[in-house]
Design a protein around this motif. Structure first.
Motif, PDB file in Angstrom:
ATOM      1  N   GLU A 187       0.857  -1.180   0.000  1.00  0.00           N
ATOM      2  CA  GLU A 187       0.000   0.000   0.000  1.00  0.00           C
ATOM      3  C   GLU A 187       0.896   1.234   0.000  1.00  0.00           C
ATOM      4  O   GLU A 187       2.060   1.184   0.418  1.00  0.00           O
ATOM      5  CB  GLU A 187      -0.926   0.022   1.215  1.00  0.00           C
ATOM      6  CG  GLU A 187      -0.228   0.214   2.547  1.00  0.00           C
ATOM      7  CD  GLU A 187      -1.196   0.253   3.720  1.00  0.00           C
ATOM      8  OE1 GLU A 187      -1.074   1.178   4.538  1.00  0.00           O
ATOM      9  OE2 GLU A 187      -2.046  -0.639   3.823  1.00  0.00           O
ATOM     10  N   TRP A 188       0.348   2.338  -0.485  1.00  0.00           N
ATOM     11  CA  TRP A 188       1.108   3.584  -0.515  1.00  0.00           C
ATOM     12  C   TRP A 188       1.082   4.229   0.865  1.00  0.00           C
ATOM     13  O   TRP A 188       0.019   4.424   1.444  1.00  0.00           O
ATOM     14  CB  TRP A 188       0.513   4.547  -1.542  1.00  0.00           C
ATOM     15  CG  TRP A 188       0.684   4.110  -2.964  1.00  0.00           C
ATOM     16  CD1 TRP A 188      -0.254   3.527  -3.765  1.00  0.00           C
ATOM     17  CD2 TRP A 188       1.874   4.211  -3.751  1.00  0.00           C
ATOM     18  NE1 TRP A 188       0.274   3.260  -5.001  1.00  0.00           N
ATOM     19  CE2 TRP A 188       1.582   3.670  -5.034  1.00  0.00           C
ATOM     20  CE3 TRP A 188       3.150   4.707  -3.505  1.00  0.00           C
ATOM     21  CZ2 TRP A 188       2.521   3.618  -6.052  1.00  0.00           C
ATOM     22  CZ3 TRP A 188       4.087   4.658  -4.530  1.00  0.00           C
ATOM     23  CH2 TRP A 188       3.772   4.121  -5.781  1.00  0.00           C
ATOM     24  N   THR A 189       2.258   4.521   1.369  1.00  0.00           N
ATOM     25  CA  THR A 189       2.352   5.244   2.631  1.00  0.00           C
ATOM     26  C   THR A 189       3.662   5.999   2.656  1.00  0.00           C
ATOM     27  O   THR A 189       4.601   5.694   1.913  1.00  0.00           O
ATOM     28  CB  THR A 189       2.234   4.291   3.836  1.00  0.00           C
ATOM     29  OG1 THR A 189       2.080   5.040   5.042  1.00  0.00           O
ATOM     30  CG2 THR A 189       3.460   3.398   3.968  1.00  0.00           C
ATOM     31  N   GLU A 190       3.752   6.990   3.506  1.00  0.00           N
ATOM     32  CA  GLU A 190       4.898   7.903   3.509  1.00  0.00           C
ATOM     33  C   GLU A 190       6.183   7.212   3.979  1.00  0.00           C
ATOM     34  O   GLU A 190       6.192   6.455   4.935  1.00  0.00           O
ATOM     35  CB  GLU A 190       4.577   9.079   4.428  1.00  0.00           C
ATOM     36  CG  GLU A 190       5.653  10.130   4.510  1.00  0.00           C
ATOM     37  CD  GLU A 190       5.259  11.250   5.459  1.00  0.00           C
ATOM     38  OE1 GLU A 190       5.956  11.430   6.470  1.00  0.00           O
ATOM     39  OE2 GLU A 190       4.249  11.920   5.187  1.00  0.00           O
ATOM     40  N   PRO A 195       5.369   9.346  -0.898  1.00  0.00           N
ATOM     41  CA  PRO A 195       4.625   8.085  -0.955  1.00  0.00           C
ATOM     42  C   PRO A 195       5.495   6.951  -1.491  1.00  0.00           C
ATOM     43  O   PRO A 195       6.130   7.090  -2.538  1.00  0.00           O
ATOM     44  CB  PRO A 195       3.472   8.387  -1.917  1.00  0.00           C
ATOM     45  CG  PRO A 195       3.423   9.874  -2.043  1.00  0.00           C
ATOM     46  CD  PRO A 195       4.809  10.368  -1.794  1.00  0.00           C
ATOM     47  N   TYR A 197       5.409   2.645  -2.113  1.00  0.00           N
ATOM     48  CA  TYR A 197       4.615   1.416  -2.107  1.00  0.00           C
ATOM     49  C   TYR A 197       5.291   0.443  -1.138  1.00  0.00           C
ATOM     50  O   TYR A 197       6.421   0.003  -1.363  1.00  0.00           O
ATOM     51  CB  TYR A 197       4.534   0.839  -3.517  1.00  0.00           C
ATOM     52  CG  TYR A 197       3.389  -0.128  -3.722  1.00  0.00           C
ATOM     53  CD1 TYR A 197       2.065   0.290  -3.574  1.00  0.00           C
ATOM     54  CD2 TYR A 197       3.622  -1.448  -4.092  1.00  0.00           C
ATOM     55  CE1 TYR A 197       1.016  -0.588  -3.783  1.00  0.00           C
ATOM     56  CE2 TYR A 197       2.576  -2.328  -4.304  1.00  0.00           C
ATOM     57  CZ  TYR A 197       1.267  -1.895  -4.141  1.00  0.00           C
ATOM     58  OH  TYR A 197       0.227  -2.771  -4.340  1.00  0.00           O
ATOM     59  N   THR A 198       4.597   0.131  -0.051  1.00  0.00           N
ATOM     60  CA  THR A 198       5.213  -0.536   1.102  1.00  0.00           C
ATOM     61  C   THR A 198       4.560  -1.887   1.348  1.00  0.00           C
ATOM     62  O   THR A 198       3.331  -2.007   1.346  1.00  0.00           O
ATOM     63  CB  THR A 198       5.061   0.351   2.353  1.00  0.00           C
ATOM     64  OG1 THR A 198       5.699   1.615   2.113  1.00  0.00           O
ATOM     65  CG2 THR A 198       5.680  -0.301   3.572  1.00  0.00           C
ATOM     66  N   TYR A 269      10.829   4.507  -4.478  1.00  0.00           N
ATOM     67  CA  TYR A 269       9.544   5.167  -4.728  1.00  0.00           C
ATOM     68  C   TYR A 269       8.921   4.780  -6.067  1.00  0.00           C
ATOM     69  O   TYR A 269       7.994   5.435  -6.534  1.00  0.00           O
ATOM     70  CB  TYR A 269       9.737   6.682  -4.663  1.00  0.00           C
ATOM     71  CG  TYR A 269      10.265   7.139  -3.319  1.00  0.00           C
ATOM     72  CD1 TYR A 269       9.446   7.184  -2.198  1.00  0.00           C
ATOM     73  CD2 TYR A 269      11.599   7.490  -3.159  1.00  0.00           C
ATOM     74  CE1 TYR A 269       9.922   7.587  -0.956  1.00  0.00           C
ATOM     75  CE2 TYR A 269      12.096   7.897  -1.920  1.00  0.00           C
ATOM     76  CZ  TYR A 269      11.251   7.931  -0.830  1.00  0.00           C
ATOM     77  OH  TYR A 269      11.734   8.333   0.400  1.00  0.00           O
ATOM     78  N   ARG A 271       6.683   2.840  -8.887  1.00  0.00           N
ATOM     79  CA  ARG A 271       5.321   2.287  -8.904  1.00  0.00           C
ATOM     80  C   ARG A 271       5.352   0.957  -9.635  1.00  0.00           C
ATOM     81  O   ARG A 271       5.661   0.919 -10.818  1.00  0.00           O
ATOM     82  CB  ARG A 271       4.391   3.272  -9.617  1.00  0.00           C
ATOM     83  CG  ARG A 271       2.973   2.769  -9.789  1.00  0.00           C
ATOM     84  CD  ARG A 271       2.174   3.771 -10.612  1.00  0.00           C
ATOM     85  NE  ARG A 271       0.852   3.270 -10.939  1.00  0.00           N
ATOM     86  CZ  ARG A 271       0.001   3.870 -11.766  1.00  0.00           C
ATOM     87  NH1 ARG A 271       0.372   5.010 -12.353  1.00  0.00           N
ATOM     88  NH2 ARG A 271      -1.182   3.354 -12.031  1.00  0.00           N
ATOM     89  N   ALA A 278      -0.073   6.606  -6.587  1.00  0.00           N
ATOM     90  CA  ALA A 278       0.085   7.008  -5.193  1.00  0.00           C
ATOM     91  C   ALA A 278      -1.001   7.993  -4.809  1.00  0.00           C
ATOM     92  O   ALA A 278      -1.395   8.842  -5.612  1.00  0.00           O
ATOM     93  CB  ALA A 278       1.469   7.632  -5.005  1.00  0.00           C
TER      94      ALA A 278
END
Length: 278
Positions: A187-190, A195, A197-198, A269, A271, A278
């Protein structure tokens, strides 16, 4: 190739790391894309103006590559002797004594390969990995990584089942938590203000009551003296924070302890194909 790597493994660690520094600068010089990623990622973390740190990170990336033959192909006892000190292992021993499984999160920082081998001498550990894009590297990776007490499983459905089985047996599991996951696995998170993708699996496993989670990295000591392993417990979640953001916040704290040995050139970072924006 295996024979050549075993010959290289016999060279002094300090010499290999010195050659690795040259390799790091060579890659930085010939690849505009790698150079851009390294500079942009340092800037995102607030280190854009730190030329000393940038120079150290460029060399450390090459050291990470050329020390691998020594870690993979030297006798296991020799590899373990390179670990000169360990900080924070008492908490991991206590959690294991209490019957908990251990989740070790080792980002692209320092010598993460030696950290897994060190853990394997204390507890059976199952490490989730992504097969390399270059097919002929996979058997070499297996030959070098699989040691007594250490199992590799691919990052697919069968591998995830193996991970859950290891946790059920109260053993240990290892992840690279800053590796960009495949579509549907994150999921995208800081991460350092941008952002990223983690991976969600590691973050959700860390929330289980029977799992004690530690971030781990093996700091590279100067002049080939070996490594200092540090274990840091996963911090408590903050209000309104997702599991993935908690993980990234913990990684940020760890990276700031030794930013010169983090792999800033990795395209953290990007995608993944098919992932939502994001």
């Amino acid at each position: 190739m295996s024979f050549l790597l075993r010959l290289i493994a016999a060279l002094p660690l300090g010499f290999l790391q010195a050659l690795g520094t040259v390799l790091g600068w060579t890659l930085y010089g010939i690849s505009p894309t790698y150079r851009r990623h390294l500079r942009d990622n340092l800037a995102a973390a607030g280190y854009g103006g730190n030329a000393r740190l940038r120079r150290a990170a460029i060399g450390a990336a090459g050291e990470m590559v050329l020390e691998l033959p020594a870690i993979w192909f030297r006798p296991h006892g020799e590899v373990l002797s390179l670990v000169k000190e360990v900080q924070g292992e008492e908490a991991a021993f206590a959690a294991r004594a209490a019957g908990k499984a251990l989740l070790f999160l080792t980002p692209h920082m320092g010598c993460f390969e030696v950290a897994a081998q060190y853990a394997a001498q204390h507890v059976p550990i199952t490490v989730l990995y992504r097969p390399p894009k270059v097919a002929w590297l996979e058997p070499l990776m297996h030959a070098g990584r699989v040691r007594a007490g250490l199992r590799l499983v691919p990052a697919d459905l069968a591998g995830v089942r193996e991970v859950f089985a290891a946790l059920k047996r109260a053993e240990a599991v290892g992840f690279l938590p800053d590796q960009v996951p495949g579509v549907g696995e994150g999921e995208w998170t800081e991460f350092f203000g941008k952002p990223a993708y983690t991976v969600t699996l590691a973050a959700r496993l860390a929330e289980r009551d029977n799992v004690a989670t530690f971030l781990a990295f093996a700091r590279r000591l100067p002049r080939g003296r070996g490594y200092s392993i540090a274990l840091r417990p996963l911090p408590l979640p903050q209000q309104g924070e997702t599991a993935a953001r908690r993980l990234n916040r913990a990684l940020e704290n760890l990276v700031r302890e030794c930013p010169e040995q983090y792999l800033w050139g990795y395209n953290r970072y990007k995608r993944p194909m098919g992932a939502p924006p994001a």
